[in-house]
Design a protein around this motif. Structure first.
Motif, PDB file in Angstrom:
ATOM      1  N   ILE A  31       0.861  -1.186   0.000  1.00 27.96           N
ATOM      2  CA  ILE A  31       0.000   0.000   0.000  1.00 27.96           C
ATOM      3  C   ILE A  31       0.895   1.233   0.000  1.00 27.96           C
ATOM      4  O   ILE A  31       1.724   1.414   0.906  1.00 27.96           O
ATOM      5  CB  ILE A  31      -0.939  -0.001   1.210  1.00 27.96           C
ATOM      6  CG1 ILE A  31      -1.744  -1.306   1.175  1.00 27.96           C
ATOM      7  CG2 ILE A  31      -1.860   1.213   1.176  1.00 27.96           C
ATOM      8  CD1 ILE A  31      -2.792  -1.443   2.209  1.00 27.96           C
ATOM      9  N   GLU A  32       0.766   2.049  -1.006  1.00 28.67           N
ATOM     10  CA  GLU A  32       1.654   3.199  -1.193  1.00 28.67           C
ATOM     11  C   GLU A  32       0.819   4.485  -1.244  1.00 28.67           C
ATOM     12  O   GLU A  32      -0.141   4.592  -1.988  1.00 28.67           O
ATOM     13  CB  GLU A  32       2.486   3.016  -2.482  1.00 28.67           C
ATOM     14  CG  GLU A  32       3.237   4.233  -2.961  1.00 28.67           C
ATOM     15  CD  GLU A  32       4.132   4.907  -1.913  1.00 28.67           C
ATOM     16  OE1 GLU A  32       4.848   4.205  -1.180  1.00 28.67           O
ATOM     17  OE2 GLU A  32       4.067   6.156  -1.807  1.00 28.67           O
ATOM     18  N   ARG A  33       1.233   5.462  -0.436  1.00 20.62           N
ATOM     19  CA  ARG A  33       0.478   6.710  -0.320  1.00 20.62           C
ATOM     20  C   ARG A  33       0.662   7.638  -1.522  1.00 20.62           C
ATOM     21  O   ARG A  33      -0.274   8.274  -1.983  1.00 20.62           O
ATOM     22  CB  ARG A  33       0.944   7.433   0.952  1.00 20.62           C
ATOM     23  CG  ARG A  33       0.358   8.803   1.114  1.00 20.62           C
ATOM     24  CD  ARG A  33       0.709   9.413   2.453  1.00 20.62           C
ATOM     25  NE  ARG A  33       0.029  10.698   2.584  1.00 20.62           N
ATOM     26  CZ  ARG A  33      -0.293  11.256   3.725  1.00 20.62           C
ATOM     27  NH1 ARG A  33       0.006  10.678   4.849  1.00 20.62           N
ATOM     28  NH2 ARG A  33      -0.913  12.427   3.760  1.00 20.62           N
ATOM     29  N   ALA A  40      12.915   8.651  -1.304  1.00 18.04           N
ATOM     30  CA  ALA A  40      14.369   8.400  -1.405  1.00 18.04           C
ATOM     31  C   ALA A  40      14.679   7.221  -2.322  1.00 18.04           C
ATOM     32  O   ALA A  40      15.692   7.229  -3.035  1.00 18.04           O
ATOM     33  CB  ALA A  40      14.943   8.146  -0.018  1.00 18.04           C
ATOM     34  N   SER A  41      13.815   6.222  -2.347  1.00  8.29           N
ATOM     35  CA  SER A  41      14.097   5.030  -3.154  1.00  8.29           C
ATOM     36  C   SER A  41      14.053   5.290  -4.655  1.00  8.29           C
ATOM     37  O   SER A  41      14.457   4.424  -5.443  1.00  8.29           O
ATOM     38  CB  SER A  41      13.116   3.914  -2.785  1.00  8.29           C
ATOM     39  OG  SER A  41      13.262   3.594  -1.425  1.00  8.29           O
ATOM     40  N   GLY A  42      13.592   6.456  -5.060  1.00  9.16           N
ATOM     41  CA  GLY A  42      13.650   6.820  -6.479  1.00  9.16           C
ATOM     42  C   GLY A  42      14.641   7.939  -6.745  1.00  9.16           C
ATOM     43  O   GLY A  42      14.953   8.244  -7.901  1.00  9.16           O
ATOM     44  N   MET A 325      19.344   1.425  -0.414  1.00  7.67           N
ATOM     45  CA  MET A 325      19.312   0.807  -1.749  1.00  7.67           C
ATOM     46  C   MET A 325      20.167  -0.459  -1.733  1.00  7.67           C
ATOM     47  O   MET A 325      19.774  -1.504  -2.231  1.00  7.67           O
ATOM     48  CB  MET A 325      19.831   1.762  -2.835  1.00  7.67           C
ATOM     49  CG  MET A 325      19.074   3.055  -2.977  1.00  7.67           C
ATOM     50  SD  MET A 325      17.276   2.919  -3.057  1.00  7.67           S
ATOM     51  CE  MET A 325      17.022   1.871  -4.446  1.00  7.67           C
ATOM     52  N   LEU A 326      21.368  -0.337  -1.150  1.00  2.91           N
ATOM     53  CA  LEU A 326      22.229  -1.521  -1.035  1.00  2.91           C
ATOM     54  C   LEU A 326      21.507  -2.635  -0.272  1.00  2.91           C
ATOM     55  O   LEU A 326      21.450  -3.780  -0.736  1.00  2.91           O
ATOM     56  CB  LEU A 326      23.528  -1.149  -0.295  1.00  2.91           C
ATOM     57  CG  LEU A 326      24.403  -2.326   0.162  1.00  2.91           C
ATOM     58  CD1 LEU A 326      24.926  -3.107  -1.028  1.00  2.91           C
ATOM     59  CD2 LEU A 326      25.558  -1.831   1.035  1.00  2.91           C
ATOM     60  N   ASN A 327      20.933  -2.295   0.888  1.00  2.00           N
ATOM     61  CA  ASN A 327      20.464  -3.352   1.794  1.00  2.00           C
ATOM     62  C   ASN A 327      19.020  -3.797   1.561  1.00  2.00           C
ATOM     63  O   ASN A 327      18.523  -4.657   2.304  1.00  2.00           O
ATOM     64  CB  ASN A 327      20.677  -2.915   3.247  1.00  2.00           C
ATOM     65  CG  ASN A 327      22.150  -2.959   3.618  1.00  2.00           C
ATOM     66  OD1 ASN A 327      22.879  -3.819   3.122  1.00  2.00           O
ATOM     67  ND2 ASN A 327      22.596  -2.043   4.445  1.00  2.00           N
TER      68      ASN A 327
HETATM   69  C1  LIG Z   1      20.381  11.954  -1.129  1.00  2.00           C
HETATM   70  C2  LIG Z   1      20.370  10.482  -0.781  1.00  2.00           C
HETATM   71  C3  LIG Z   1      21.283   9.627  -1.389  1.00  2.00           C
HETATM   72  C4  LIG Z   1      21.293   8.258  -1.075  1.00  2.00           C
HETATM   73  N1  LIG Z   1      22.188   7.451  -1.708  1.00  2.00           N
HETATM   74  C5  LIG Z   1      22.177   6.105  -1.430  1.00  2.00           C
HETATM   75  C6  LIG Z   1      23.079   5.242  -2.098  1.00  2.00           C
HETATM   76  O1  LIG Z   1      23.858   5.662  -2.947  1.00  2.00           O
HETATM   77  N2  LIG Z   1      23.057   3.902  -1.767  1.00  2.00           N
HETATM   78  C7  LIG Z   1      22.203   3.396  -0.823  1.00  2.00           C
HETATM   79  O2  LIG Z   1      22.246   2.195  -0.554  1.00  2.00           O
HETATM   80  N3  LIG Z   1      21.312   4.210  -0.196  1.00  2.00           N
HETATM   81  C8  LIG Z   1      21.282   5.542  -0.465  1.00  2.00           C
HETATM   82  N4  LIG Z   1      20.422   6.386   0.185  1.00  2.00           N
HETATM   83  C9  LIG Z   1      19.529   5.813   1.210  1.00  2.00           C
HETATM   84  C10 LIG Z   1      18.300   5.156   0.588  1.00  2.00           C
HETATM   85  O3  LIG Z   1      17.787   5.956  -0.441  1.00  2.00           O
HETATM   86  C11 LIG Z   1      17.214   4.941   1.646  1.00  2.00           C
HETATM   87  O4  LIG Z   1      17.760   4.288   2.773  1.00  2.00           O
HETATM   88  C12 LIG Z   1      16.081   4.088   1.098  1.00  2.00           C
HETATM   89  O5  LIG Z   1      15.592   4.642  -0.105  1.00  2.00           O
HETATM   90  C13 LIG Z   1      14.955   3.961   2.106  1.00  2.00           C
HETATM   91  O6  LIG Z   1      13.939   3.168   1.516  1.00  2.00           O
HETATM   92  P1  LIG Z   1      12.565   2.967   2.249  1.00  2.00           P
HETATM   93  O7  LIG Z   1      11.776   2.039   1.402  1.00  2.00           O
HETATM   94  O8  LIG Z   1      12.805   2.605   3.677  1.00  2.00           O
HETATM   95  O9  LIG Z   1      11.904   4.438   2.308  1.00  2.00           O
HETATM   96  P2  LIG Z   1      11.248   5.384   1.208  1.00  2.00           P
HETATM   97  O10 LIG Z   1      11.946   5.320  -0.089  1.00  2.00           O
HETATM   98  O11 LIG Z   1      11.123   6.725   1.881  1.00  2.00           O
HETATM   99  O12 LIG Z   1       9.803   4.756   0.989  1.00  2.00           O
HETATM  100  C14 LIG Z   1       8.779   4.885   1.958  1.00  2.00           C
HETATM  101  C15 LIG Z   1       7.459   4.921   1.224  1.00  2.00           C
HETATM  102  O13 LIG Z   1       6.389   4.934   2.182  1.00  2.00           O
HETATM  103  C16 LIG Z   1       5.337   5.701   1.625  1.00  2.00           C
HETATM  104  N5  LIG Z   1       4.431   6.132   2.708  1.00  2.00           N
HETATM  105  C17 LIG Z   1       4.625   7.107   3.614  1.00  2.00           C
HETATM  106  N6  LIG Z   1       3.577   7.208   4.438  1.00  2.00           N
HETATM  107  C18 LIG Z   1       2.692   6.253   4.043  1.00  2.00           C
HETATM  108  C19 LIG Z   1       1.395   5.845   4.508  1.00  2.00           C
HETATM  109  N7  LIG Z   1       0.817   6.423   5.581  1.00  2.00           N
HETATM  110  N8  LIG Z   1       0.735   4.840   3.856  1.00  2.00           N
HETATM  111  C20 LIG Z   1       1.316   4.222   2.776  1.00  2.00           C
HETATM  112  N9  LIG Z   1       2.532   4.575   2.304  1.00  2.00           N
HETATM  113  C21 LIG Z   1       3.229   5.574   2.939  1.00  2.00           C
HETATM  114  C22 LIG Z   1       6.069   6.865   0.953  1.00  2.00           C
HETATM  115  O14 LIG Z   1       5.234   7.490  -0.010  1.00  2.00           O
HETATM  116  C23 LIG Z   1       7.273   6.161   0.350  1.00  2.00           C
HETATM  117  O15 LIG Z   1       7.067   5.785  -0.991  1.00  2.00           O
HETATM  118  C24 LIG Z   1      20.383   7.745  -0.108  1.00  2.00           C
HETATM  119  C25 LIG Z   1      19.457   8.603   0.488  1.00  2.00           C
HETATM  120  C26 LIG Z   1      19.443   9.959   0.167  1.00  2.00           C
HETATM  121  C27 LIG Z   1      18.423  10.860   0.820  1.00  2.00           C
END
Ligand SMILES: Cc1cc2nc3c(=O)[nH]c(=O)nc-3n(C[C@H](O)[C@H](O)[C@H](O)COP(=O)(O)OP(=O)(O)OC[C@H]3O[C@@H](n4cnc5c(N)ncnc54)[C@H](O)[C@@H]3O)c2cc1C
Length: 370
Positions: A31-33, A40-42, A325-327
């Protein structure tokens, strides 16, 4: 019947969990908001390293994930530009030539290369949006479901165990288990579950269209601006003919709506000036994206990966900081094993147990909307 697992959040972490759950025969529902890979993941760098977490609790997760990235790219046709890289360290001072220093042809005379940080055996890159959306598509092909919606609460069975989630529009999505994978927005789930805080830390990035002007290299730089301030930009050349560059972090407030993340005033201009100064190839290239995003950070900088103590069927995978992204693949694999088999086999998750950190008091979120 296949287990229904509701995953809150369509970032790299939620999507990787969905992929490995679907591969294990379950029926995940993401479920994605906002949008898959919308945060960050994009927008992150997508840089991957085999052994840069050496000596830390992350090391086994990172090493397993580095291997899984190669396997996934191979198995799924690599629609996300996975490539191996040379990785360098360097320094530069604005408006000063680095005399007598080692150079890279695509960089300006201001940049001195001080050493090699990684080789194609130890460092790699993915295009993060394509990786996250591509893995979601692969999960859907295995039976996963993607729904647009804002999770605002958990649904519970009479005995307190998890029964699914409640969406903002009142719908209940039923599930045998629920995983919180909302990146920095996971802090909102402290209203529903006893969880530690996950904070958001903002970063800015630019994407240049460079064609073939920059080789398969990554650069970690120390750059001193004319005013004396030192920035630490990262510059990665992607397989799709673009270069991603980032610098300038800030502790700006996380907006509740992921669609409302905006850059700090002036941050992109400052980053663009830096990029054009360090490389004639970047100086000549158009900027095709100006981005800002928040990475999720916990109090001890390690992710929360595991079951939520005291609530049957509740799990969390968040707080992956600079290595999400790595993990993502090893987190997805471990979570799928934990949920489906009761134990993660490849990785010992004890160090990432959510209850190692003190619980965040949700009263601090009073007045903050869902
Ligand atoms: C500038 C930058 C550079 C980076 N470079 C690297 C790199 O080179 N290598 C690496 O390994 N990592 C990198 N990272 C770290 C990495 O991007 C993040 O650790 C990772 O993207 C986190 O993924 P996630 O799925 O936890 O969070 P997110 O990508 O934040 O995804 C969370 C999702 O939850 C959704 N959401 C929020 N609230 C709700 C709700 N109430 N109901 C439903 N959905 C909801 C959001 O819309 C979002 O899509 C970088 C980060 C940054 C900021």
């Amino acid at each position: 019947m296949a287990q229904r697992i509701v995953i809150c959040g369509g970032g790299a972490i939620g999507v990787a969990i969905a992929y490995f759950l679907a591969r294990g025969g379950a029926r995940p529902i993401v479920i994605e908001r906002h949008e898959v890979a919308g945060s960050a993941s994009g927008k992150s760098g997508g840089f991957l390293a085999l052994d840069w977490c050496r000596g830390t609790a992350l090391d086994p997760l990172a090493r397993r994930s580095f291997v899984l990235h190669a396997e996934l790219a191979d198995a799924l046709g690599n629609p996300w530009g996975y490539r191996r890289l040379q990785t360098y360290a360097g320094w530069a001072v604005e408006n000063e030539a680095a005399r007598g220093a080692k150079r890279q042809p695509w960089l300006s005379e201001q940049v001195a290369i001080t050493g090699r940080l990684g080789s194609p055996q130890t460092t790699a890159l993915v295009e993060p949006r394509a990786f996250t959306t591509g893995l979601m598509r692969a999960a859907e092909a295995l039976g996963a479901e993607l729904r647009h919606g804002t999770v605002v609460d958990l649904a519970r069975q009479p005995n307190g165990a998890v029964a699914g989630v409640a969406l903002e529009d009142g719908e209940i999505v039923e599930g045998d288990a629920v995983v919180i994978a909302m990146g920095p927005w996971s802090i909102l789930a402290t209203r529903w579950l006893p969880l530690p805080a996950v904070y958001g830390y903002k970063g800015h990035s630019l994407i240049f269209r460079t064609g073939d002007a920059v080789p398969a290299e990554a650069l970690f730089l120390e750059y001193q601006e004319a005013n004396g301030e030192v920035l630490t930009p990262e510059v990665f050349a992607r397989a799709d003919g673009t270069v991603w560059a980032c610098a300038i972090s800030s502790t700006d407030t996380l907006p509740i709506d992921p669609a409302k993340v905006a850059p700090d005033d002036g941050a992109h201009d400052r980053l663009e000036a830096l990029c054009r100064a360090i490389s004639p190839a970047l100086a000549a290239a158009p900027v095709i994206a100006r981005q800002a995003c928040f990475r999720p950070v916990t109090e001890d900088s390690l992710p929360l990966i595991g079951a939520v103590a005291g609530v049957d069927g509740a799990y969390v995978a968040s707080g992956h900081n600079v290595w999400g992204m790595l993990n993502a693949p090893a987190t997805g694999e471990a979570m799928a094993e934990l949920i489906l088999d009761g134990e993660a086999r490849q990785i010992d998750l004890a160090r990432f147990a959510p209850d190692r950190l003190r619980r965040f008091d949700p009263a601090q979120l009073r007045g903050v909307p869902a």
